[in-house]
Write an enzyme that holds these catalytic residues in place. Structure first.
Site, PDB file in Angstrom:
ATOM      1  N   GLY A  56     -94.605 -43.260  49.506  1.00  0.00           N
ATOM      2  CA  GLY A  56     -94.619 -42.727  48.153  1.00  0.00           C
ATOM      3  C   GLY A  56     -93.857 -41.443  47.917  1.00  0.00           C
ATOM      4  CE  LYS A  71     -83.342 -46.210  54.261  1.00  0.00           C
ATOM      5  NZ  LYS A  71     -84.521 -45.584  54.890  1.00  0.00           N
TER       6      LYS A  71
END
Length: 209
Positions: free
Chosen positions: A63, A164
């Site tokens: 998170g 990413k």
């Protein structure tokens, strides 16, 4: 031989010290993971998220990115997060647990997005690494392809995408695909990203329908 041993030892020490610094800093600031610093640095440079925006966070657990995103989007914003792993609730974040590679999970995510367009898609997804490049790289590239496909389905005109990506086979082709879909694409290597890691972040702005 002794010189090599010292070099390996000091490299290990530097890495552990580096990791420890960001872990402690994350704990001090109440972040769930050191990854939060990566999106903070990207935000500082590229200003992707603004108050009132709708953000989708892929590969969200535990998170860290969602914590940063929900703070930036504010009370009038919306953060929809997804991960195959469970994630403790974050106020203001709508979390869906499931495997993003599965059609039913994608459908559930699209349902949560609804008819409104998304302003920012974030992806920090990565496969479980086996240590074998010939296996890990294709798995990683498959995930980033899915993230880009998500952009095509939900992103608003001029929307943003931060993903990413691991450098290796398929990276250049993927970069080309992202450039075709966005007006501007930059490659970022945040300070909090391990130097030895092949990970970089593509930050794309100005989504072209």
């Amino acid at each position: 031989m002794s010189g090599k041993k010292r070099t390996a030892s000091s490299s290990r020490w530097m890495q552990e010290h580096f990791d420890d610094h960001y872990v402690k800093l994350a704990q001090k600031r109440g972040f769930r993971s050191r990854a939060a610093f990566k999106i903070e640095e990207i935000q500082e440079k590229d200003k992707l998220i603004r108050p009132g925006m709708t953000v989708v966070d892929l590969g969200a657990a535990p998170g860290g990115w969602s914590q940063v995103a929900v703070k930036l989007a504010g009370d009038n914003g919306k953060v929809i997060a997804c991960d195959i792993l469970p994630m403790d609730p974050i106020v203001g974040v709508d979390f869906l647990q499931g495997d993003f590679r599965e059609e039913k999970v994608l459908d559930a995510l699209l349902t949560r997005v609804g008819d409104a367009k998304v302003d920012v898609v974030l992806s920090d997804m990565a496969p479980n690494m086996s240590g074998t490049g010939g296996v890990d790289q294709p798995r990683a590239m498959y995930l980033v392809e899915l993230a880009l496909d998500m952009c095509h389905q939900v992103l608003a005109p001029n929307g943003c995408f931060a993903v990413k990506v691991f450098q290796g086979e398929g990276f250049e082709e993927y970069m080309k695909s992202v450039r075709e879909a966005f007006k501007t694409v930059k490659t970022r290597k945040p300070d909090s990203s391990r130097a030895r890691s092949r990970e970089v972040y593509l930050v794309a702005t100005g989504y072209k329908l």
